[in-house]
Design an enzyme around this catalytic site. Structure first.
Site, PDB file in Angstrom:
ATOM      1  N   ARG A 147      13.430  -5.748   3.594  1.00 41.81           N
ATOM      2  CA  ARG A 147      12.430  -6.383   4.429  1.00 41.81           C
ATOM      3  C   ARG A 147      11.088  -6.024   3.789  1.00 41.81           C
ATOM      4  NH1 ARG A 147       7.766  -4.466   7.260  1.00 41.81           N
ATOM      5  NH2 ARG A 147       7.345  -5.803   9.036  1.00 41.81           N
ATOM      6  N   GLN A 184      -4.119   4.274   3.982  1.00 39.21           N
ATOM      7  CA  GLN A 184      -3.121   3.478   3.265  1.00 39.21           C
ATOM      8  C   GLN A 184      -3.839   2.651   2.188  1.00 39.21           C
ATOM      9  OE1 GLN A 184      -1.784   1.537   6.851  1.00 39.21           O
ATOM     10  NE2 GLN A 184       0.189   2.578   6.795  1.00 39.21           N
ATOM     11  N   GLU A 231      -2.612 -11.017  -2.596  1.00 40.67           N
ATOM     12  CA  GLU A 231      -4.047 -11.274  -2.526  1.00 40.67           C
ATOM     13  C   GLU A 231      -4.752 -11.191  -3.876  1.00 40.67           C
ATOM     14  OE1 GLU A 231      -6.077 -10.239   1.721  1.00 40.67           O
ATOM     15  OE2 GLU A 231      -5.473  -8.540   0.469  1.00 40.67           O
ATOM     16  N   GLU A 272       8.000 -10.224   5.844  1.00 42.83           N
ATOM     17  CA  GLU A 272       7.002 -10.272   6.905  1.00 42.83           C
ATOM     18  C   GLU A 272       5.836 -11.093   6.350  1.00 42.83           C
ATOM     19  OE1 GLU A 272       4.234  -7.323   9.627  1.00 42.83           O
ATOM     20  OE2 GLU A 272       4.458  -6.982   7.481  1.00 42.83           O
ATOM     21  N   ASP A 286       7.237  -5.740   3.473  1.00 46.06           N
ATOM     22  CA  ASP A 286       6.102  -5.589   4.367  1.00 46.06           C
ATOM     23  C   ASP A 286       4.874  -6.318   3.831  1.00 46.06           C
ATOM     24  OD1 ASP A 286       4.925  -4.223   6.714  1.00 46.06           O
ATOM     25  OD2 ASP A 286       3.720  -3.167   5.222  1.00 46.06           O
ATOM     26  N   HIS A 331       8.782  -4.127  16.088  1.00 44.11           N
ATOM     27  CA  HIS A 331       8.189  -2.797  16.219  1.00 44.11           C
ATOM     28  C   HIS A 331       6.672  -2.834  16.318  1.00 44.11           C
ATOM     29  CE1 HIS A 331       8.149  -3.922  12.041  1.00 44.11           C
ATOM     30  NE2 HIS A 331       7.276  -2.985  11.768  1.00 44.11           N
ATOM     31  N   ASP A 332       6.074  -3.992  16.109  1.00 44.84           N
ATOM     32  CA  ASP A 332       4.628  -4.140  16.195  1.00 44.84           C
ATOM     33  C   ASP A 332       4.244  -4.813  17.506  1.00 44.84           C
ATOM     34  OD1 ASP A 332       4.062  -2.955  13.732  1.00 44.84           O
ATOM     35  OD2 ASP A 332       4.381  -4.829  12.644  1.00 44.84           O
ATOM     36  N   HIS A 353       0.849  -1.185   0.000  1.00 46.91           N
ATOM     37  CA  HIS A 353       0.000   0.000   0.000  1.00 46.91           C
ATOM     38  C   HIS A 353       0.885   1.235   0.000  1.00 46.91           C
ATOM     39  CE1 HIS A 353       0.619  -1.171   4.322  1.00 46.91           C
ATOM     40  NE2 HIS A 353       1.133   0.032   4.310  1.00 46.91           N
TER      41      HIS A 353
END
Length: 539
Positions: free
Chosen positions: A197, A167, A206, A240, A199, A305-306, A103
């Site tokens: 990395r 987003q 999808e 991720e 995201d 970080h999440d 996004h």
């Protein structure tokens, strides 16, 4: 031959805006980060992963990108980034940057052109004339996000956003979008990065399955790796992808797709094991790990970080972890996770923290550390959502803002943790580097041991039954070497009996807290949260 440096890399994750401010405006920047590279080098990390630093409205910690080809002016310039990358390489540190292309921000010029009906960008995002009936399903942030489709008043259509409404999802099925993604990768590769990395990889794929009849969407990952290998052969894709293990072959392919995937299910099993003080959840998971291509790797981690996502645990298991590490409602997030730092969750007990780091480093994969965890930083639960674990780095106990910035505290991007046992006056890098038994020094020694045990990065571990449910023992061999790691996850001493089939004729400590194997009894006595690393074979 392709350089498989990532098989034994140790990655240190940094948020530029909260690491070090060099100009007194209260916001971290690349010049500040460059000035602190000695800390990362001293820790023993071999690679730095940077969270997004691109121009952004910063409504989601920079993951709402408004320009993929520049540095947010708050953090400096492209020249500052190049200087940082050069300084990192001079210290033997590789650099990974976030590739956030599932996004973009709705303020990105591409989205503004798309909503205006520009023929070039019209189909760069996912639009529908009517709102789907299932628009309220599949939200990523329950309690914060209400829908995945939002009506745009200018285009008078609905745009898809798997995450926040600010987003908008890029239309990966559009060949022009995929070409642009390669341009973005090529740009940063030319500036010296060693990979990306990626995201939200599952969400990137999808719309490909429906857009291409009979076209397997994971093939797109092969295309990305092909492009990457032509531009810079040693560069990698670190994904991720919170996937069940049975889907791993789709993402790794035959080694021709993703190089590294974060092992989220293993992370959840680790916290279940820590909560119970038992090795079983991790041991059972390791036994069931699928074979992956030799060129592939998992990424292991304790914190990121999440939120700590516990969504793949059974309901009862998740409640166990909540009860142990996040019993208060404001410690939990999105009905599935914890928004706490590692140190306060483990009670600030440095024995337990060191054991947790040791387990993570002994498990198969490329270890990834979240900045500040190496000194035991705490969280700020007064901050919203995931910002609780994104407070500024604590450098010195005698300087305002913990040495992060000369700005007034109110002008800092987020407040430095100042009060309580995890405040910067007690927990800071300067103090820990001077104390030989500090958490920093223990983690540094663990990283040295891990880098000296290539078997862990390359081999497949065997779980060794030592007769005590609290003890996790892993025996990992590769080529002519063999390493044994033993961890007591309980707050009590443990006795590990090593099986007769384990050759103890030439056992040497690789990392030791003083325990020794009794050769006659074939036993190892471990203190509460104790751990030992041994070399059984090899140099």
């Amino acid at each position: 031959m392709f350089n498989l440096w990532y098989k034994n890399a140790v990655v240190y994750c940094v948020d530029v805006e909260t690491f070090q401010d060099s100009d007194g405006d209260g916001i971290g920047d690349f010049k500040g980060l460059t000035s602190r590279l000695d800390h990362i080098e001293a820790l023993g990390a071999t690679c730095i992963w940077l969270l997004p630093f691109y121009p952004s409205p910063n409504r989601d910690n920079g993951y709402d990108v408004a320009d993929y080809y520049n540095v947010d002016p708050r953090y400096g310039t492209l020249g500052d980034f190049v200087e940082f990358a050069h300084a990192a390489h001079e210290r033997g540190l590789r650099v990974l940057v976030d590739l956030v292309v599932n996004h973009s921000s709705i303020e990105h010029p591409w989205f503004q052109a798309s909503r205006a009906g520009d023929p070039k960008y019209r189909d760069w995002y996912v639009w529908r004339k009517t709102k789907p009936e299932d628009a309220e399903k599949g939200v990523i942030f329950p309690g914060v996000q209400k829908t995945t489709w939002t009506r745009d008043t200018k285009r008078k259509e609905y745009y898809f956003h798997r995450f926040y409404e600010h987003q908008a999802d890029l239309n990966i099925a559009n060949p022009q979008v995929r070409e642009e993604i390669e341009r973005i990768m090529g740009f940063w590769l030319a500036l010296g990065v060693s990979g990306f990395r990626m995201d939200a990889v599952p969400f990137m794929l999808e719309d490909l399955s429906s857009a291409h009849s009979g076209w397997e969407p994971h093939r797109y990952l092969s295309q990305l790796q092909t492009f990457l290998s032509w531009r810079r052969s040693e560069a990698i894709l670190l994904a991720e992808a919170n996937i069940p293990m049975e889907e791993a072959p789709d993402y790794f392919g035959t080694g021709d797709r993703l190089h590294v995937i974060f092992n989220f299910p293993l992370n959840q099993k680790m916290f279940l094991a820590f909560a119970r003080g038992e090795a079983g959840p991790v041991a059972d998971f390791v036994k069931a790990l699928p074979d992956i291509p030799q060129t592939a790797q998992w990424a292991t981690f304790l914190r990121n970080h999440d939120e700590i996502d516990l969504g793949r645990l059974e309901d009862g298991e998740r409640e166990e972890v909540f009860a142990a590490f996040g019993p208060e409602e404001d410690m939990q997030l999105y009905d599935r996770g914890l928004r706490r730092r590692l140190a306060p969750m483990l009670g600030g007990d440095e024995r337990r923290l060191a054991m947790a780091f040791s387990v993570m480093l002994a498990l198969p994969g490329m270890p990834v550390l979240w900045y500040g965890d190496e000194i035991g930083m705490g969280e700020d639960l007064s901050l919203s959502e995931r910002h609780a674990v994104r407070t500024p780095m604590q450098w010195r106990g005698t300087l305002p803002n913990g040495g992060f910035s000369d700005a007034a505290p109110k002008d800092c991007v987020r407040p430095v943790v100042a009060d309580g046992p995890f405040g910067y006056r007690h927990i800071n890098a300067e103090r820990q580097m001077l104390e030989i038994d500090s958490l920093f020094c223990r983690v540094r020694n663990l990283i040295r041991a891990r880098r000296g045990a290539a078997e862990i990065g390359w081999g497949k571990p065997e779980v060794v039954d030592v007769g005590d449910p609290a003890v996790l023992a892993l025996r990992t061999g590769w080529q002519d070497g063999e390493v044994l790691t033993v961890h007591n996850m309980a707050d009590r001493p443990a006795l590990a009996r090593l099986p007769d089939g384990l050759d103890l004729s030439d056992v040497r400590p690789l990392l030791s807290s003083g325990a020794r194997i009794d050769g006659e009894e074939r036993t190892l006595r471990l203190d509460a949260y104790g751990f030992e690393w041994f070399r059984l074979k090899g140099k």
